[in-house]
Design a protein around this motif. Structure first.
Motif, PDB file in Angstrom:
ATOM      1  N   GLU A 136      54.380  81.370  49.030  1.00  0.00           N
ATOM      2  CA  GLU A 136      54.535  81.638  47.657  1.00  0.00           C
ATOM      3  C   GLU A 136      55.959  81.305  47.338  1.00  0.00           C
ATOM      4  N   PHE A 137      56.134  81.081  46.035  1.00  0.00           N
ATOM      5  CA  PHE A 137      57.516  80.598  45.819  1.00  0.00           C
ATOM      6  C   PHE A 137      57.986  81.175  44.270  1.00  0.00           C
ATOM      7  N   GLU A 138      59.098  82.277  43.701  1.00  0.00           N
ATOM      8  CA  GLU A 138      59.499  82.245  42.999  1.00  0.00           C
ATOM      9  C   GLU A 138      60.189  81.553  42.292  1.00  0.00           C
ATOM     10  N   SER A 139      61.226  80.500  43.107  1.00  0.00           N
ATOM     11  CA  SER A 139      61.913  80.572  41.738  1.00  0.00           C
ATOM     12  C   SER A 139      61.288  78.625  41.803  1.00  0.00           C
ATOM     13  N   PRO A 140      62.362  77.844  41.190  1.00  0.00           N
ATOM     14  CA  PRO A 140      61.642  76.519  40.689  1.00  0.00           C
ATOM     15  C   PRO A 140      61.960  75.791  42.332  1.00  0.00           C
ATOM     16  N   PHE A 141      61.416  74.538  42.426  1.00  0.00           N
ATOM     17  CA  PHE A 141      61.400  73.944  43.587  1.00  0.00           C
ATOM     18  C   PHE A 141      62.348  73.158  44.034  1.00  0.00           C
ATOM     19  N   LYS A 142      63.259  72.791  43.135  1.00  0.00           N
ATOM     20  CA  LYS A 142      64.895  71.731  43.513  1.00  0.00           C
ATOM     21  C   LYS A 142      65.557  73.631  43.651  1.00  0.00           C
ATOM     22  N   ASN A 143      65.567  74.982  43.376  1.00  0.00           N
ATOM     23  CA  ASN A 143      66.284  75.867  44.164  1.00  0.00           C
ATOM     24  C   ASN A 143      66.221  76.770  45.300  1.00  0.00           C
ATOM     25  N   ILE A 144      64.930  76.121  46.050  1.00  0.00           N
ATOM     26  CA  ILE A 144      64.330  76.656  47.210  1.00  0.00           C
ATOM     27  C   ILE A 144      64.953  76.822  47.535  1.00  0.00           C
ATOM     28  N   LYS A 145      64.991  78.488  47.997  1.00  0.00           N
ATOM     29  CA  LYS A 145      65.784  78.642  49.592  1.00  0.00           C
ATOM     30  C   LYS A 145      65.430  78.462  50.916  1.00  0.00           C
ATOM     31  N   GLU A 146      65.788  78.689  51.789  1.00  0.00           N
ATOM     32  CA  GLU A 146      65.531  78.540  53.781  1.00  0.00           C
ATOM     33  C   GLU A 146      64.970  80.091  53.624  1.00  0.00           C
ATOM     34  N   HIS A 147      64.332  80.712  54.190  1.00  0.00           N
ATOM     35  CA  HIS A 147      63.656  81.694  54.816  1.00  0.00           C
ATOM     36  C   HIS A 147      63.625  82.861  53.951  1.00  0.00           C
ATOM     37  N   GLU A 148      63.075  81.908  52.844  1.00  0.00           N
ATOM     38  CA  GLU A 148      63.601  83.141  51.459  1.00  0.00           C
ATOM     39  C   GLU A 148      61.983  83.550  50.155  1.00  0.00           C
ATOM     40  N   ASN A 149      60.832  82.875  51.002  1.00  0.00           N
ATOM     41  CA  ASN A 149      59.731  82.148  50.195  1.00  0.00           C
ATOM     42  C   ASN A 149      58.445  83.318  51.206  1.00  0.00           C
ATOM     43  N   ARG A 150      57.317  83.678  50.563  1.00  0.00           N
ATOM     44  CA  ARG A 150      56.456  84.550  50.879  1.00  0.00           C
ATOM     45  C   ARG A 150      54.937  83.999  51.304  1.00  0.00           C
ATOM     46  N   ALA A 151      55.116  84.027  52.730  1.00  0.00           N
ATOM     47  CA  ALA A 151      53.589  83.227  53.507  1.00  0.00           C
ATOM     48  C   ALA A 151      52.932  84.287  52.693  1.00  0.00           C
ATOM     49  N   LEU A 152      51.775  83.769  52.117  1.00  0.00           N
ATOM     50  CA  LEU A 152      51.328  84.554  51.812  1.00  0.00           C
ATOM     51  C   LEU A 152      49.498  84.435  52.761  1.00  0.00           C
ATOM     52  N   PHE A 153      49.115  83.244  53.402  1.00  0.00           N
ATOM     53  CA  PHE A 153      48.019  83.599  54.121  1.00  0.00           C
ATOM     54  C   PHE A 153      48.393  82.632  55.217  1.00  0.00           C
ATOM     55  N   PHE A 154      47.451  82.357  56.513  1.00  0.00           N
ATOM     56  CA  PHE A 154      47.496  81.759  57.695  1.00  0.00           C
ATOM     57  C   PHE A 154      46.513  81.331  58.273  1.00  0.00           C
ATOM     58  N   ASP A 155      46.070  80.358  57.580  1.00  0.00           N
ATOM     59  CA  ASP A 155      44.072  80.563  58.607  1.00  0.00           C
ATOM     60  C   ASP A 155      43.835  79.182  59.338  1.00  0.00           C
ATOM     61  N   TYR A 156      43.445  78.714  60.238  1.00  0.00           N
ATOM     62  CA  TYR A 156      43.201  78.106  61.229  1.00  0.00           C
ATOM     63  C   TYR A 156      41.756  77.964  61.303  1.00  0.00           C
ATOM     64  N   PRO A 157      40.481  77.180  61.841  1.00  0.00           N
ATOM     65  CA  PRO A 157      39.309  77.634  62.998  1.00  0.00           C
ATOM     66  C   PRO A 157      39.327  78.689  64.100  1.00  0.00           C
ATOM     67  N   LYS A 158      40.093  78.652  64.573  1.00  0.00           N
ATOM     68  CA  LYS A 158      40.266  79.316  66.025  1.00  0.00           C
ATOM     69  C   LYS A 158      39.765  80.766  65.004  1.00  0.00           C
ATOM     70  N   LYS A 159      40.204  80.887  64.528  1.00  0.00           N
ATOM     71  CA  LYS A 159      40.858  82.305  64.029  1.00  0.00           C
ATOM     72  C   LYS A 159      38.992  83.285  63.812  1.00  0.00           C
ATOM     73  N   HIS A 160      38.062  81.988  63.577  1.00  0.00           N
ATOM     74  CA  HIS A 160      36.512  82.227  62.832  1.00  0.00           C
ATOM     75  C   HIS A 160      35.053  82.114  64.548  1.00  0.00           C
ATOM     76  N   LYS A 161      36.065  81.293  65.053  1.00  0.00           N
ATOM     77  CA  LYS A 161      35.688  81.231  65.813  1.00  0.00           C
ATOM     78  C   LYS A 161      34.988  82.361  66.975  1.00  0.00           C
ATOM     79  N   LYS A 162      33.634  82.011  67.187  1.00  0.00           N
ATOM     80  CA  LYS A 162      33.072  83.738  68.428  1.00  0.00           C
ATOM     81  C   LYS A 162      33.236  83.505  69.660  1.00  0.00           C
ATOM     82  N   ASP A 163      33.596  84.479  71.040  1.00  0.00           N
ATOM     83  CA  ASP A 163      33.463  83.531  72.110  1.00  0.00           C
ATOM     84  C   ASP A 163      32.486  84.506  72.767  1.00  0.00           C
TER      85      ASP A 163
END
Length: 163
Positions: A136-163
């Protein structure tokens, strides 16, 4: 607030391809893609535009995800994504139209992981195939700064696999 969903293509076949660009999804990739499409539907994700590498595995991933989120527009295939560096990707993002609020970028590792770590407040190490990392970004795209934006989620298939 603006969001970019960084998506690594689904798992692709490793053999029987003379050209890496033409590698197609394998059976696991197709199953994982169906799972992640269901996750996007469940969370009612909507997107203004989709940008994808034109490589076959990315194009197929982008098309399935477009269907899952009921995207009615045209996917824009960006040739540069196929071998993009992190600086190429950052420049692309900073040039996005600020009318866009929600964007999918479907591309390849290592760049997809590196740009997510560069732009977010997270250290993820690796985005697995068919993984989705939303920032998620609060600033306009042209003003995006490094390491200053919030990760909302990280999802991938192995998170949902049952062993």
């Amino acid at each position: 607030m603006k969001k970019i969903y960084f998506i690594r293509h689904a798992k692709a076949a490793q053999k029987d391809y003379e050209n890496d660009f033409e590698r197609d999804l394998n059976e696991r990739g197709k199953k994982d893609l169906a799972l992640m499409c269901d996750r996007l539907k469940k969370h009612k994700v909507r997107v203004d535009t989709i940008f994808s590498s034109p490589a076959k595995r990315c194009a197929k991933t982008a098309n399935k995800m477009a269907d899952a989120v009921k995207f009615k527009g045209k996917i824009e295939f960006v040739d540069m994504f196929y071998e993009a560096s992190v600086s190429d990707m950052l420049e692309f993002i900073r040039e996005l139209d600020d009318k866009l609020n929600s964007v999918f970028i479907v591309s390849h590792n290592d760049t997809i992981t590196e740009i997510c770590e560069l732009l977010s407040d997270a250290a993820i190490g690796n985005i697995p195939t068919c993984g989705i990392f939303c920032i998620e970004f609060e600033s306009p795209f042209k003003n995006i700064k490094e390491h200053e934006n919030r990760a909302l989620f990280f999802d991938y298939p192995k998170k949902h696999k049952k062993d």
